[in-house]
Write a protein that holds these residues in place. Sequence first.
Motif, PDB file in Angstrom:
ATOM      1  N   LEU A 156       0.843  -1.196   0.000  1.00  0.00           N
ATOM      2  CA  LEU A 156       0.000   0.000   0.000  1.00  0.00           C
ATOM      3  C   LEU A 156       0.874   1.240   0.000  1.00  0.00           C
ATOM      4  N   ILE A 157       0.422   2.244  -0.733  1.00  0.00           N
ATOM      5  CA  ILE A 157       1.115   3.532  -0.792  1.00  0.00           C
ATOM      6  C   ILE A 157       0.116   4.614  -0.459  1.00  0.00           C
ATOM      7  N   LYS A 158       0.477   5.456   0.513  1.00  0.00           N
ATOM      8  CA  LYS A 158      -0.376   6.579   0.918  1.00  0.00           C
ATOM      9  C   LYS A 158       0.271   7.872   0.442  1.00  0.00           C
ATOM     10  N   THR A 159      -0.560   8.780  -0.084  1.00  0.00           N
ATOM     11  CA  THR A 159      -0.049  10.042  -0.602  1.00  0.00           C
ATOM     12  C   THR A 159      -0.455  11.218   0.294  1.00  0.00           C
ATOM     13  N   ALA A 160       0.135  12.360   0.018  1.00  0.00           N
ATOM     14  CA  ALA A 160      -0.077  13.555   0.830  1.00  0.00           C
ATOM     15  C   ALA A 160      -1.532  13.994   0.873  1.00  0.00           C
ATOM     16  N   ASN A 161      -2.295  13.719  -0.183  1.00  0.00           N
ATOM     17  CA  ASN A 161      -3.700  14.135  -0.176  1.00  0.00           C
ATOM     18  C   ASN A 161      -4.611  13.081   0.451  1.00  0.00           C
ATOM     19  N   GLY A 162      -4.012  12.015   1.023  1.00  0.00           N
ATOM     20  CA  GLY A 162      -4.780  11.011   1.747  1.00  0.00           C
ATOM     21  C   GLY A 162      -5.241   9.827   0.925  1.00  0.00           C
ATOM     22  N   SER A 163      -4.917   9.783  -0.347  1.00  0.00           N
ATOM     23  CA  SER A 163      -5.300   8.643  -1.184  1.00  0.00           C
ATOM     24  C   SER A 163      -4.440   7.434  -0.843  1.00  0.00           C
ATOM     25  N   ILE A 164      -5.032   6.253  -0.998  1.00  0.00           N
ATOM     26  CA  ILE A 164      -4.327   5.006  -0.761  1.00  0.00           C
ATOM     27  C   ILE A 164      -4.373   4.187  -2.040  1.00  0.00           C
ATOM     28  N   TYR A 165      -3.207   3.702  -2.451  1.00  0.00           N
ATOM     29  CA  TYR A 165      -3.075   2.910  -3.664  1.00  0.00           C
ATOM     30  C   TYR A 165      -2.503   1.551  -3.304  1.00  0.00           C
ATOM     31  N   GLN A 166      -3.091   0.486  -3.858  1.00  0.00           N
ATOM     32  CA  GLN A 166      -2.517  -0.845  -3.726  1.00  0.00           C
ATOM     33  C   GLN A 166      -1.797  -1.139  -5.021  1.00  0.00           C
ATOM     34  N   VAL A 167      -0.514  -1.448  -4.918  1.00  0.00           N
ATOM     35  CA  VAL A 167       0.265  -1.767  -6.112  1.00  0.00           C
ATOM     36  C   VAL A 167       0.356  -3.275  -6.247  1.00  0.00           C
ATOM     37  N   ILE A 168       0.226  -3.757  -7.481  1.00  0.00           N
ATOM     38  CA  ILE A 168       0.315  -5.186  -7.735  1.00  0.00           C
ATOM     39  C   ILE A 168       1.438  -5.452  -8.730  1.00  0.00           C
ATOM     40  N   GLY A 169       2.047  -6.608  -8.616  1.00  0.00           N
ATOM     41  CA  GLY A 169       3.160  -6.955  -9.487  1.00  0.00           C
ATOM     42  C   GLY A 169       4.434  -6.271  -9.032  1.00  0.00           C
ATOM     43  N   GLU A 170       5.449  -6.434  -9.835  1.00  0.00           N
ATOM     44  CA  GLU A 170       6.750  -5.834  -9.539  1.00  0.00           C
ATOM     45  C   GLU A 170       6.778  -4.380  -9.996  1.00  0.00           C
ATOM     46  N   GLY A 171       7.212  -3.510  -9.123  1.00  0.00           N
ATOM     47  CA  GLY A 171       7.366  -2.111  -9.478  1.00  0.00           C
ATOM     48  C   GLY A 171       8.807  -1.791  -9.809  1.00  0.00           C
ATOM     49  N   GLN A 172       9.024  -0.584 -10.261  1.00  0.00           N
ATOM     50  CA  GLN A 172      10.360  -0.116 -10.595  1.00  0.00           C
ATOM     51  C   GLN A 172      10.615   1.208  -9.897  1.00  0.00           C
TER      52      GLN A 172
END
Length: 105
Positions: free
Chosen positions: A56-72
């Motif tokens: 999970l990645i949280k951003t400054a504006n409060g949004s939450i993103y779930q990343v799937i797979g391999e990132g770079q």
Amino acid sequence: MNTIVKDWHIVSIFDDEELIGKILWGICVDDMTFRFKTDDYISTSKIVEISTHNQLIKTANGSIYQVIGEGQNAQVQMKDFELLRNGFSPSQIHFLNSVTGKNQH
């Protein structure tokens, strides 16, 4: 969960040698907030928290993103930040800079 993202990058934004911050750039798989359509690009606000345990990645504006797979990991100069915001991937920006002769840090 707000938004699920694939083909993602953690992009470090630099102003010359100084790190300004990091953002998430990727492709939308599903968005429960209805801000993005499937396969839209996403360029977030500044990352404030990364949880590698549950991807999970949280951003400054409060949004939450779930990343799937391999990132770079990627780096972009501040002068090219608007290209990210307009949908160019970090790889495309690197390619554009290589063919136009702009230096990458």
